[in-house]
Design a protein around this motif. Structure first.
Motif, PDB file in Angstrom:
ATOM      1  N   ALA A 102       5.738  12.707  19.452  1.00 49.74           N
ATOM      2  CA  ALA A 102       4.340  12.916  19.863  1.00 49.74           C
ATOM      3  C   ALA A 102       3.560  11.643  19.509  1.00 49.74           C
ATOM      4  N   CYS A 103       3.699  10.660  20.381  1.00 49.62           N
ATOM      5  CA  CYS A 103       3.117   9.329  20.107  1.00 49.62           C
ATOM      6  C   CYS A 103       1.647   9.411  19.732  1.00 49.62           C
ATOM      7  N   GLU A 104       0.927  10.338  20.355  1.00 51.42           N
ATOM      8  CA  GLU A 104      -0.515  10.404  20.174  1.00 51.42           C
ATOM      9  C   GLU A 104      -0.920  10.729  18.732  1.00 51.42           C
ATOM     10  N   GLN A 105       0.040  11.160  17.901  1.00 48.10           N
ATOM     11  CA  GLN A 105      -0.301  11.432  16.504  1.00 48.10           C
ATOM     12  C   GLN A 105      -0.698  10.157  15.760  1.00 48.10           C
ATOM     13  N   CYS A 106      -0.109   9.031  16.136  1.00 48.06           N
ATOM     14  CA  CYS A 106      -0.396   7.767  15.439  1.00 48.06           C
ATOM     15  C   CYS A 106      -1.047   6.711  16.339  1.00 48.06           C
ATOM     16  N   HIS A 107      -0.718   6.698  17.618  1.00 50.33           N
ATOM     17  CA  HIS A 107      -1.209   5.676  18.531  1.00 50.33           C
ATOM     18  C   HIS A 107      -2.368   6.206  19.373  1.00 50.33           C
ATOM     19  N   ASP A 108      -3.182   5.261  19.878  1.00 50.82           N
ATOM     20  CA  ASP A 108      -4.197   5.636  20.859  1.00 50.82           C
ATOM     21  C   ASP A 108      -3.873   4.942  22.174  1.00 50.82           C
ATOM     22  N   THR A 109      -4.703   5.137  23.152  1.00 54.83           N
ATOM     23  CA  THR A 109      -4.411   4.617  24.492  1.00 54.83           C
ATOM     24  C   THR A 109      -4.851   3.170  24.684  1.00 54.83           C
ATOM     25  N   ASN A 110      -5.443   2.552  23.652  1.00 49.53           N
ATOM     26  CA  ASN A 110      -5.884   1.167  23.785  1.00 49.53           C
ATOM     27  C   ASN A 110      -4.740   0.180  23.587  1.00 49.53           C
ATOM     28  N   ASP A 111      -3.878   0.450  22.558  1.00 49.98           N
ATOM     29  CA  ASP A 111      -2.842  -0.523  22.219  1.00 49.98           C
ATOM     30  C   ASP A 111      -1.835   0.147  21.298  1.00 49.98           C
ATOM     31  N   TRP A 112      -0.546  -0.321  21.388  1.00 51.84           N
ATOM     32  CA  TRP A 112       0.452   0.203  20.450  1.00 51.84           C
ATOM     33  C   TRP A 112       0.131  -0.234  19.025  1.00 51.84           C
ATOM     34  N   ASP A 113      -0.269  -1.496  18.891  1.00 44.46           N
ATOM     35  CA  ASP A 113      -0.551  -2.007  17.549  1.00 44.46           C
ATOM     36  C   ASP A 113      -1.766  -1.306  16.961  1.00 44.46           C
ATOM     37  N   GLY A 114      -1.796  -1.321  15.619  1.00 44.79           N
ATOM     38  CA  GLY A 114      -2.902  -0.669  14.934  1.00 44.79           C
ATOM     39  C   GLY A 114      -2.748   0.831  14.882  1.00 44.79           C
ATOM     40  N   ALA A 115      -1.483   1.297  14.986  1.00 42.89           N
ATOM     41  CA  ALA A 115      -1.250   2.740  14.920  1.00 42.89           C
ATOM     42  C   ALA A 115      -1.644   3.266  13.543  1.00 42.89           C
ATOM     43  N   MET A 116      -2.147   4.463  13.515  1.00 44.20           N
ATOM     44  CA  MET A 116      -2.587   5.089  12.264  1.00 44.20           C
ATOM     45  C   MET A 116      -1.848   6.418  12.092  1.00 44.20           C
ATOM     46  N   PHE A 117      -0.959   6.437  11.044  1.00 43.05           N
ATOM     47  CA  PHE A 117      -0.224   7.673  10.771  1.00 43.05           C
ATOM     48  C   PHE A 117      -1.155   8.656  10.066  1.00 43.05           C
ATOM     49  N   SER A 118      -1.222   9.845  10.563  1.00 43.34           N
ATOM     50  CA  SER A 118      -2.115  10.840   9.985  1.00 43.34           C
ATOM     51  C   SER A 118      -1.474  11.447   8.735  1.00 43.34           C
ATOM     52  N   HIS A 119      -2.150  11.207   7.588  1.00 49.43           N
ATOM     53  CA  HIS A 119      -1.698  11.789   6.324  1.00 49.43           C
ATOM     54  C   HIS A 119      -2.414  13.092   6.013  1.00 49.43           C
ATOM     55  N   ALA A 120      -3.035  13.661   7.067  1.00 51.06           N
ATOM     56  CA  ALA A 120      -3.765  14.912   6.846  1.00 51.06           C
ATOM     57  C   ALA A 120      -2.844  15.961   6.212  1.00 51.06           C
ATOM     58  N   ARG A 121      -3.371  16.583   5.163  1.00 49.31           N
ATOM     59  CA  ARG A 121      -2.683  17.648   4.414  1.00 49.31           C
ATOM     60  C   ARG A 121      -1.551  17.123   3.548  1.00 49.31           C
ATOM     61  N   ILE A 122      -1.341  15.790   3.494  1.00 45.09           N
ATOM     62  CA  ILE A 122      -0.321  15.225   2.601  1.00 45.09           C
ATOM     63  C   ILE A 122      -1.024  14.779   1.321  1.00 45.09           C
ATOM     64  N   THR A 123      -0.755  15.441   0.230  1.00 45.64           N
ATOM     65  CA  THR A 123      -1.444  15.142  -1.033  1.00 45.64           C
ATOM     66  C   THR A 123      -0.481  14.722  -2.137  1.00 45.64           C
ATOM     67  N   ASN A 124       0.812  14.801  -1.926  1.00 44.30           N
ATOM     68  CA  ASN A 124       1.774  14.373  -2.939  1.00 44.30           C
ATOM     69  C   ASN A 124       3.102  14.048  -2.258  1.00 44.30           C
ATOM     70  N   GLY A 125       4.077  13.688  -3.091  1.00 47.95           N
ATOM     71  CA  GLY A 125       5.396  13.369  -2.556  1.00 47.95           C
ATOM     72  C   GLY A 125       5.430  12.063  -1.795  1.00 47.95           C
ATOM     73  N   CYS A 126       4.477  11.138  -2.066  1.00 46.40           N
ATOM     74  CA  CYS A 126       4.411   9.869  -1.321  1.00 46.40           C
ATOM     75  C   CYS A 126       5.705   9.069  -1.466  1.00 46.40           C
ATOM     76  N   ALA A 127       6.310   9.137  -2.679  1.00 43.89           N
ATOM     77  CA  ALA A 127       7.483   8.311  -2.943  1.00 43.89           C
ATOM     78  C   ALA A 127       8.669   8.665  -2.056  1.00 43.89           C
ATOM     79  N   GLU A 128       8.627   9.845  -1.459  1.00 43.97           N
ATOM     80  CA  GLU A 128       9.711  10.218  -0.569  1.00 43.97           C
ATOM     81  C   GLU A 128       9.801   9.229   0.596  1.00 43.97           C
ATOM     82  N   CYS A 129       8.628   8.719   1.028  1.00 46.65           N
ATOM     83  CA  CYS A 129       8.611   7.717   2.104  1.00 46.65           C
ATOM     84  C   CYS A 129       8.380   6.306   1.569  1.00 46.65           C
ATOM     85  N   HIS A 130       7.689   6.170   0.443  1.00 48.15           N
ATOM     86  CA  HIS A 130       7.206   4.868  -0.022  1.00 48.15           C
ATOM     87  C   HIS A 130       7.915   4.371  -1.276  1.00 48.15           C
ATOM     88  N   GLN A 131       9.155   4.828  -1.553  1.00 51.01           N
ATOM     89  CA  GLN A 131       9.877   4.372  -2.724  1.00 51.01           C
ATOM     90  C   GLN A 131      10.080   2.855  -2.689  1.00 51.01           C
TER      91      GLN A 131
END
Length: 693
Positions: free
Chosen positions: A322-351
């Protein structure tokens, strides 16, 4: 001798006699190149000299009548009243003074008296309007022609006159039709690319052509040519010289481009044929697809982009399609991953981010892997450690910061390791030492500051060491000496300031040392000398100001030294010169303004120096100029100056005859009963001062 022989001899003798007669006749005819009584007939007919002086040597060289003496002089203007100018100075006397009759009779006829009118009366009798006495060749023909109904511009200015005026070689300048086809009918007949006749383009040449070139000027109004269309050859759209009924839609010409498009495949993706939705006329590349109304299903078109993404690797990380979760229709670059409702467990992705952190080194510092304690979901940078509940023991973590502090050197200064006394948890910088409860004894800590103070030098000036008298605990700068109770005796401390004052020089001017008369205790600047009660005698103090004035130069202009007539005591400017009672003679003071005008140049235009005719006493502008000839109504309403005053900046010169559509010959007939009628512009104005018939 036979009869035939005698007859032949007779004919021979007759022919010989006839030849001798012819030779004799020819010999008896006077020759132009032979002198007759010393006079060369090539110089013209001999004019009777009855009224001339009897002494021939006054004019002629002895021994030859045809040669005039080198030192012979004759003031033609003084003797005859007619000045010889230009080519007339070089003409032989006999060109005018000959046996045709009295020269006065011909001079009264003007140019026509001696010169044949090759124009056959079509251009009037005023030869001087085109010709000069120096030569017959007309000067500034193009400029003069531009006053007619057909100004010469572009290629028209380069053609020979008789190309348009048949008979012009012999001076016949009859009016001709100014329509294009009058001269260019042959060009129309040969115009085949495209074929003008076949397309019905047989008039209105000026719609496409300009006087500068045949190939420019066409306005492609029905289908404006922009971008790449502007550079396209006409035949690429108008094949076979077809100019009617062509499609104006993009796909009408570019269907092959649509069918061949493969990145993306327009046909397979069922793209519309309205090319202009994504493309413009600048070029096919850089097309912009409008995603309006598209909020999901991106992967149906962008699966290749998803598969090829490597920063981060979407497939390996199991990212949603679902590309639209991170990208908009202007450009691929500058995508923003939605961390909505993510409050812990960051190290699972960011170790990997945790292990690579160096400022500070998270692993070596034993930082927890609960990233969310310091970082937000927007960006790694700008992390903020939560010091909530931490009020002491800072040195347990910040001992290295304490040891490395050098401004000031905490270790050398014996500063306490209770960092929280001066620092807060937001930043090391901007530490604030608490002076709460400290009201004196500053010098105990600040003796070096006292000794180093140079503006003013506290030690040399004997300033008190009670710092708190002038300084506060916020900053050394901005110290305020309390002058409470000090209302006089300023010079006791400020004698140096008095001596150094230059504007004005207090000592040289003999100003009193009672500083408080003009200054206050806040600042030297902005001193206010009280002029209360002073209503005259300004020059006693301000003679120097009077002498230095340049705009205007008071001394040179003889302006009164009673400054108060124009100036106030608040400031020299603005000046208000009272013009009450002054209704004339402005130029006495404003001669320089008159000479400096350039819009218009008053002097060049011969304007009078009675400024009050147009200007008021409040300001030079706006001026009100009275134009004796009406230009605010009637046929001459809103005329520009150059319409009548043809010589730039010379408003004394004007012209009526260049504009009105009539010839002199017509006007001569129309005014044959008007006494004193003359064909010139001043005469026109004299009879028609209001511009009416």
């Amino acid at each position: 001798m036979t009869l035939g022989t005698r007859s032949g001899a007779t004919r021979a003798l007759a022919l010989f006699a006839f030849a001798c007669l012819v030779v004799a006749c020819i010999a008896s005819v006077p020759r132009d190149d032979q002198p007759r009584q010393g006079w060369w007939i090539g110089n013209g007919i001999v004019v009777p000299h009855d009224s001339f002086p009897a002494d021939c040597r006054l004019c002629h060289v002895e021994g030859g009548w045809n040669e005039i003496r080198d030192d012979f002089t004759f003031d033609h203007l003084a003797e005859t009243g007619y000045e010889l100018v230009g080519a007339h100075q070089e003409a032989k006397c006999l060109r005018c003074h000959n046996d045709r009759g009295p020269v006065e009779r011909f001079s009264q006829l003007g140019c026509w008296g001696c010169h044949e009118d090759v124009h056959r009366g079509t251009l009037g009798a005023n030869c001087e309007s085109c010709h000069e006495q120096s030569e017959w060749i007309v000067q500034e023909e193009i400029v003069q022609h531009n006053r007619t109904r057909f100004p010469l511009v572009g290629a028209h200015a380069a053609v020979q006159c008789w190309a348009c005026h048949p008979g012009g070689e012999v001076g016949n300048w009859a009016r001709v039709d100014v329509s294009c086809l009058t001269c260019h009918d042959d060009d129309l007949a040969t115009a085949t690319t495209p074929d003008h006749a076949a397309n019905g383009w047989v008039n209105g040449c000026e719609r496409c052509h300009l006087p500068t070139s045949w190939s420019t000027g066409f306005q492609h109004a029905t289908f404006p040519l922009t971008g790449a269309h502007r550079a396209a050859d006409c035949s690429s759209c108008h094949a076979g010289d077809v100019f009617q009924g062509l499609p104006t839609s993009c796909v009408g010409c570019h269907d092959d481009d649509y069918q061949g498009a493969d990145d993306p495949d327009h046909v397979a993706e069922n793209f519309p044929t309205a090319c202009e939705i994504c493309h413009d006329t600048g070029g096919w590349d850089g097309a912009r697809f409008t995603h309006a109304g598209i909020v999901n299903g991106c992967v149906s078109c962008h699966d290749d982009d998803y598969q090829g993404a490597d920063d981060p690797d979407h497939v390996a990380q199991g990212f949603s399609t679902a590309c639209e979760q991170c990208h908009d229709t202007n450009d691929w670059d500058g995508a923003m991953f939605s961390h909505a409702r993510i409050t812990n467990g960051c190290a699972e992705c960011h170790q990997a981010d945790f292990d690579a952190a160096r400022n500070p080194d998270h692993v070596a510092g034993g930082f927890p892997t609960t990233c969310e304690l310091c970082h937000a979901t927007r960006n790694w940078s700008g992390a903020m450690f939560d010091h909530r509940g931490v009020r002491s023991g800072c040195a347990q973590c910040h001992q290295a910061d304490y040891d490395g502090a050098s401004e000031p050197d905490h270790v050398a200064g014996g500063f306490s390791t209770t960092c929280e006394l001066c620092h807060d948890t937001r930043d090391w910088q901007g530490a604030m030492f608490s002076h709460v409860g400290i009201v004196d004894g500053c010098v105990n800590c600040h003796a070096d500051d006292y000794a180093g103070a140079a503006d003013p030098p506290h030690a040399a000036a004997g300033v008190s060491m009670s710092c708190e008298q002038c300084h506060d605990t916020n900053s050394w700068s901005g110290a305020t000496f309390v002058h409470d109770g000090s209302s006089s005796g300023c010079a006791l401390c400020h004698q140096d300031d008095y001596q150094a004052a230059l504007d004005p020089p207090h000592a040289a001017a003999g100003l009193p040392t009672t500083c408080e008369s003009c200054h206050d205790t806040r600042s030297w600047s902005g001193a206010s000398f009280s002029h209360r009660g002073i209503g005259s005698g300004c020059a006693l103090c301000h003679q120097g100001d009077y002498d230095k004035t340049r705009d205007p130069n008071h001394a040179m202009a003889g302006v009164s030294t009673s400054c108060e007539q124009c100036h106030a005591t608040g400031s020299w400017t603005p000046v208000n010169m009272s013009h009450v009672g002054i209704a004339a003679n402005c130029v006495v003071c404003h001669q320089a303004d008159y000479l400096g005008t350039n819009d218009p140049n008053h002097q060049a235009a011969g304007f009078p120096t009675t400024c009050e005719t147009c200007h008021g006493t409040n300001d030079w502008e706006p001026a009100s100029f009275f134009h004796s000839f009406p230009i605010d109504r009637g046929d001459h309403d809103d005329f520009a100056c150059i319409d009548c005053h043809l010589r730039p900046r010379n408003f004394l010169s004007f012209s009526c005859t260049h504009c009105h559509e009539h010839r002199q010959s017509e006007m001569d007939d129309e005014h044959d009963d008007v006494g004193g009628y003359v064909w010139n512009s001043p005469a026109c104005l004299n009879c028609h001062p209001d511009g009416e018939d």
